[in-house]
Design a protein around this motif. Structure first.
Motif, PDB file in Angstrom:
ATOM      1  N   VAL A 306       0.833  -1.201   0.000  1.00  0.00           N
ATOM      2  CA  VAL A 306       0.000   0.000   0.000  1.00  0.00           C
ATOM      3  C   VAL A 306       0.871   1.256   0.000  1.00  0.00           C
ATOM      4  CG1 VAL A 306      -1.641   1.335   1.357  1.00  0.00           C
ATOM      5  CG2 VAL A 306      -1.999  -1.102   1.033  1.00  0.00           C
ATOM      6  N   ALA A 307       1.797   1.337   0.946  1.00  0.00           N
ATOM      7  CA  ALA A 307       2.653   2.525   1.019  1.00  0.00           C
ATOM      8  C   ALA A 307       3.561   2.620  -0.204  1.00  0.00           C
ATOM      9  CB  ALA A 307       3.483   2.491   2.300  1.00  0.00           C
ATOM     10  N   GLY A 308       4.044   1.457  -0.673  1.00  0.00           N
ATOM     11  CA  GLY A 308       4.891   1.465  -1.869  1.00  0.00           C
ATOM     12  C   GLY A 308       4.130   1.930  -3.098  1.00  0.00           C
ATOM     13  N   SER A 309       2.895   1.459  -3.249  1.00  0.00           N
ATOM     14  CA  SER A 309       2.073   1.914  -4.380  1.00  0.00           C
ATOM     15  C   SER A 309       1.826   3.411  -4.292  1.00  0.00           C
ATOM     16  CB  SER A 309       0.740   1.156  -4.400  1.00  0.00           C
ATOM     17  OG  SER A 309       0.943  -0.230  -4.565  1.00  0.00           O
ATOM     18  N   ALA A 310       1.527   3.897  -3.085  1.00  0.00           N
ATOM     19  CA  ALA A 310       1.319   5.334  -2.906  1.00  0.00           C
ATOM     20  C   ALA A 310       2.582   6.113  -3.261  1.00  0.00           C
ATOM     21  CB  ALA A 310       0.905   5.618  -1.463  1.00  0.00           C
ATOM     22  N   PHE A 311       3.741   5.582  -2.879  1.00  0.00           N
ATOM     23  CA  PHE A 311       5.011   6.248  -3.181  1.00  0.00           C
ATOM     24  C   PHE A 311       5.202   6.410  -4.686  1.00  0.00           C
ATOM     25  CE2 PHE A 311       9.511   5.671  -4.327  1.00  0.00           C
ATOM     26  CZ  PHE A 311      10.071   6.776  -3.712  1.00  0.00           C
ATOM     27  N   TRP A 312       4.993   5.331  -5.426  1.00  0.00           N
ATOM     28  CA  TRP A 312       5.226   5.399  -6.867  1.00  0.00           C
ATOM     29  C   TRP A 312       4.159   6.241  -7.567  1.00  0.00           C
ATOM     30  CZ3 TRP A 312       9.828   4.535  -8.317  1.00  0.00           C
ATOM     31  CH2 TRP A 312      10.620   3.587  -7.666  1.00  0.00           C
ATOM     32  N   ILE A 313       2.912   6.167  -7.105  1.00  0.00           N
ATOM     33  CA  ILE A 313       1.853   6.978  -7.725  1.00  0.00           C
ATOM     34  C   ILE A 313       2.116   8.469  -7.498  1.00  0.00           C
ATOM     35  CG2 ILE A 313      -0.590   7.572  -7.598  1.00  0.00           C
ATOM     36  CD1 ILE A 313      -1.148   4.612  -6.991  1.00  0.00           C
ATOM     37  N   ILE A 314       2.437   8.832  -6.258  1.00  0.00           N
ATOM     38  CA  ILE A 314       2.701  10.249  -5.957  1.00  0.00           C
ATOM     39  C   ILE A 314       3.906  10.744  -6.742  1.00  0.00           C
ATOM     40  CG2 ILE A 314       3.359  11.867  -4.137  1.00  0.00           C
ATOM     41  CD1 ILE A 314       1.805  10.092  -2.170  1.00  0.00           C
ATOM     42  N   ARG A 315       4.936   9.924  -6.780  1.00  0.00           N
ATOM     43  CA  ARG A 315       6.148  10.344  -7.503  1.00  0.00           C
ATOM     44  C   ARG A 315       5.878  10.487  -8.998  1.00  0.00           C
ATOM     45  NH1 ARG A 315      12.049   7.247  -7.379  1.00  0.00           N
ATOM     46  NH2 ARG A 315      13.265   8.987  -8.274  1.00  0.00           N
ATOM     47  N   ALA A 316       5.081   9.549  -9.547  1.00  0.00           N
ATOM     48  CA  ALA A 316       4.760   9.627 -10.976  1.00  0.00           C
ATOM     49  C   ALA A 316       3.944  10.868 -11.292  1.00  0.00           C
ATOM     50  CB  ALA A 316       4.014   8.365 -11.404  1.00  0.00           C
ATOM     51  N   LEU A 317       2.983  11.196 -10.438  1.00  0.00           N
ATOM     52  CA  LEU A 317       2.161  12.381 -10.673  1.00  0.00           C
ATOM     53  C   LEU A 317       2.995  13.655 -10.578  1.00  0.00           C
ATOM     54  CD1 LEU A 317      -1.075  11.408  -8.692  1.00  0.00           C
ATOM     55  CD2 LEU A 317      -0.764  11.447 -11.177  1.00  0.00           C
ATOM     56  N   LEU A 318       3.881  13.718  -9.598  1.00  0.00           N
ATOM     57  CA  LEU A 318       4.740  14.891  -9.470  1.00  0.00           C
ATOM     58  C   LEU A 318       5.704  15.015 -10.644  1.00  0.00           C
ATOM     59  CD1 LEU A 318       5.581  14.738  -5.646  1.00  0.00           C
ATOM     60  CD2 LEU A 318       4.027  16.333  -6.785  1.00  0.00           C
ATOM     61  N   ALA A 319       6.124  13.871 -11.176  1.00  0.00           N
ATOM     62  CA  ALA A 319       7.069  13.890 -12.297  1.00  0.00           C
ATOM     63  C   ALA A 319       6.435  14.378 -13.589  1.00  0.00           C
ATOM     64  CB  ALA A 319       7.656  12.494 -12.507  1.00  0.00           C
ATOM     65  N   LEU A 320       5.115  14.482 -13.628  1.00  0.00           N
ATOM     66  CA  LEU A 320       4.454  15.023 -14.817  1.00  0.00           C
ATOM     67  C   LEU A 320       4.818  16.491 -15.033  1.00  0.00           C
ATOM     68  CD1 LEU A 320       0.894  13.426 -14.461  1.00  0.00           C
ATOM     69  CD2 LEU A 320       2.753  12.728 -15.999  1.00  0.00           C
ATOM     70  N   SER A 321       5.250  17.140 -13.981  1.00  0.00           N
ATOM     71  CA  SER A 321       5.699  18.529 -14.097  1.00  0.00           C
ATOM     72  C   SER A 321       7.220  18.551 -14.214  1.00  0.00           C
ATOM     73  CB  SER A 321       5.262  19.331 -12.867  1.00  0.00           C
ATOM     74  OG  SER A 321       5.884  20.597 -12.852  1.00  0.00           O
TER      75      SER A 321
END
Length: 732
Positions: A306-321
């Motif tokens: 759960v925390a790992g999925s959240a980590f990668w999702i948040i990082r991927a969304l931030l990397a869109l910028s």
């Protein structure tokens, strides 16, 4: 005799010096001493990694005592230990002894902190009022409440516990039964209850559930004779957070069952909210036999996913910028967000110490990301374990802590080696497709090895506490965990996030497909020969020794790891010399069991205490039910008496129906359900209702010189969680 100066080069030619000219064996003490000094110096740099082990040794020592140390002595010991640890922190021997003493002291102080009066006798008709601390729903109608006691009318003075754990069947609305919601955390409930003392082990040395309850400040158990009445009042502040998450958990469960029906919906609900009451027994048995039962327990695996999925999702969304990705530490932001998600998951699941411990470990790992350190390492495991052991020292004797610590210890040690190996592999040149194939092979190999390591090391504690192993767990986990990692837990996280918008259906359907595949794998593996193998419980000595074998292998960075070899030999010798008692006597003498000539345990009756008999069967490594075991040939019974020949001795078991006739059979061992008052004795041993009332369950082991009798009370000692029974109070 020649005299050679200490700094002379001739010293190298002195007879016995290690210059290769003399016999090699003559210099072995010096070489061994040098090797030990080098190994200790290397381990000294890893003292942080070993610190939890030393704390655990101190905690185990405390729980192994037969009497309680004085609180003043413990306080002084803790103060002196902390002082020595600080003043001599560069002296390894002092640090080790101080950590052991601190672990011992913390366990004793924790015991005093959670202390509660203990009920000492069966007490009916108690007018019980209390605030709901926790709710455990075992079925649609059966609930178990943990209550902070406000009033307990009818309990003997001085025995009113801080908390009680009581169950009830059905629900109440005012004074009338009806299909209404059960009590919620923080509610004030009242009703008439039957209270009983804390449960005691079913045999000497068996699991002490009463001790576990004591460390939750629970001093009695029981049941409401009718469903309790909820009294309307303002919920105290200290209950409001848990109450809110409990209500949220129920709402999420309803949404999950609205999309995923049947047992699979219960499986999904358990993974999201921790609610396992609705899971069918057949599903639980299948997961146990296949080695996948750990999927149901919200622990390190789920928290990491759960925390790992959240980590990668948040990082991927931030990397869109591009601007954020290039100018700001989005990896650290994602780590902080993952910790918040993990905290929310812990509060939502509310599965107790295992979930809390998992969150601490995942939080420490993401903190390592924040400070640019490796996330998975033995140092991080040590820090997490230290936090848990300082806050709740009793976790050191719990199955969940031992299993998770051993498994993560093995995995962290493996990945430290594996990452170095992969770095070397990545330096190998070759075509792109060759490198991709190599990566795929390494991934599959790493998955299989990690399953083997985690299963093997956690199996030490599992074999001690449960007596069951899953020999095909490596196969089942290798097949199922990729599905859990890709199609189950990420979809569970996504569904939970989308529930406020009513968009949870699609991810839940994907989750359902994944769980169906997981159960298909479990059902298939559980049908293999000897799946869910039952073994005799490992004794504490064997389990502790094997744990040190694992620690030497996984945590040592020097030649000290070779200490695992003699330790493994000691464990094998201890296991070979462990014996099984010949006779078990239940704590009320309602049933006895004896070991037949073929080594199988045979109870005197299929009735009586089926729970105790099932635990005895598990203790000796037999998977049959009490009813099946009772059909074996050994006991010859009539209306008043059962008799058997056990290890060449005659055993007589007198039933309550024989009390009026008071027969005195000629036997080596006489056991009676009623008080004999010693008017009837066995040649070697006599046990009656008074004996088991005072001392709890008994075991009898025949020897060449006579018998060895062990009792639960003698094994427990005089400890805060051990009540001294008293006669039932007479009604006024």
């Amino acid at each position: 005799m020649a005299v050679v100066e200490a700094d002379s080069t001739e010293a190298h030619s002195v007879k016995g010096a290690d210059d290769g000219s003399g016999p090699r064996w003559t210099g072995w003490p010096a070489r061994m001493g040098s090797a030990i000094a080098t190994a200790l110096a290397r381990e000294n740099s890893r003292l942080t990694i070993w610190s939890p082990v030393f704390l655990v040794i101190g905690i185990w020592t405390y729980f192994g005592l037969s009497t309680e140390p004085g609180l003043r002595v413990i306080s002084a010991l803790l103060a002196v230990s902390v002082f020595l640890l600080w003043q001599f922190r560069r002296t390894t021997a002092v640090v080790v002894l101080a950590l052991v003493a601190i672990g011992f002291s913390l366990a004793s102080l924790r015991s005093a902190w959670v202390a509660t009066p203990l009920l000492r006798s069966y007490t009916p008709g108690v007018e019980l009022t209390g605030l709901v601390v926790d709710i455990d729903q075992r079925s649609a109608r059966r609930h178990i409440l943990t209550l902070d006691v406000v009033k307990a009318g009818g309990v003997v003075a001085g025995e009113t516990p801080v908390r009680v754990r009581v169950q009830f069947t059905g629900l109440a609305n005012g004074l009338a039964l009806g299909p209404v919601n059960p009590p919620q955390i923080g509610d004030l409930v009242s009703g008439t209850a039957i209270l009983t003392p804390l449960p005691i082990p079913v045999s000497p040395g068996a699991f002490d559930f009463g001790r576990s309850l004591y460390f939750e400040s629970v001093g009695a158990t029981g049941r409401f004779t009718v469903p309790p009445v909820v009294t309307g009042q303002d919920v105290p502040y200290r209950y409001q957070v848990r109450r809110a998450f409990h209500r949220l958990r129920r709402a999420i469960g309803e949404r999950v069952h609205g999309v995923i029906e049947g047992p699979t919906g219960s499986f999904a609900d358990a993974l999201i909210t921790g609610e396992r009451a609705q899971i069918p027994k057949a599903m639980n048995d299948s997961l146990r036999a296949s080695g996948l039962f750990h999927i149901l327990s919200i622990s390190g695996l789920h928290m990491a996913l759960v925390a790992g999925s959240a980590f990668w999702i948040i990082r991927a969304l931030l990397a869109l910028s591009p601007r954020l990705a290039l100018d700001w530490p989005i990896k650290k932001w994602a780590a902080a967000g993952a910790v918040v998600v993990g905290l929310f998951y812990m509060l939502l699941a509310d599965s107790g110490a295992a979930t809390e411990r998992s969150f601490i470990m995942i939080a420490v790992m993401f903190f390592a990301v924040l400070v640019d350190r490796p996330a998975i390492s033995l140092h991080n495991l040590a820090i997490a374990a230290l936090i848990v052991l300082v806050l709740e020292p009793e976790q050191a004797v719990s199955a969940s802590f031992q299993m998770s610590f051993l498994a993560v210890m093995g995995l962290a040690s493996f990945f430290e080696w594996w990452n170095r190996r992969v770095d070397i592999e990545q330096q190998v040149a070759g075509p792109l497709w060759v490198r991709w194939v190599r990566k795929g092979i390494l991934f599959v190999l790493a998955s299989a090895i990690t399953s083997l390591i985690a299963g093997s090391l956690s199996g030490i504690a599992a074999a001690h506490h449960f007596g069951r192993i899953a020999p095909y767990g490596v196969v089942a986990n290798a097949l199922a965990l990729p599905i859990v990692s890709v199609a189950v837990m990420p979809m569970a996280l996504l569904a939970t996030v989308l529930m406020p918008f009513g968009l949870e259906k699609l991810p839940l359907l994907v989750m359902e497909r994944g769980l169906n595949v997981v159960m298909a794998i479990s059902d298939w593996v559980s049908t293999w020969p000897h799946a869910g193998l039952a073994l005799p419980l490992l004794s504490p000595a064997v389990a502790v020794t094997l744990s040190f074998v694992a620690a030497f292998v996984c945590m040592s960075a020097s030649s000290l790891r070779w200490l695992a070899v003699p330790a493994a030999c000691v464990a094998a010798w201890l296991a070979a010399t462990d014996g099984t008692p010949d006779i078990f006597v239940e704590e009320r003498a309602k049933v006895v069991a004896a070991v037949a000539a073929d080594g199988l345990l045979v109870p005197s009756s299929a009735k009586g205490s089926r729970f105790a008999v099932s635990k005895w069967l598990a203790e000796v490594g037999q998977a049959e039910t009490p009813a099946q075991a009772a059909k074996r040939a050994l006991w010859l019974c009539d209306a008043k008496l059962c008799s058997a020949v056990v290890a060449g001795r005659k055993v007589a078991y007198l039933k309550e129906t024989a009390e009026l006739a008071k027969p005195c059979p000629a036997a080596d061992v006489v056991i009676a359900q009623y008080p004999l008052r010693r008017k009837c004795k066995g040649k070697l041993a006599t046990i009656d209702r008074f004996d088991v009332w005072r001392k709890g369950a008994h075991t009898i082991t025949f020897t060449d010189d006579g018998v060895l009798i062990a009792t639960v009370r003698e094994t427990q000692g005089v400890r805060p969680w051990v009540f001294q029974p008293r006669a039932r109070a007479k009604a006024p």
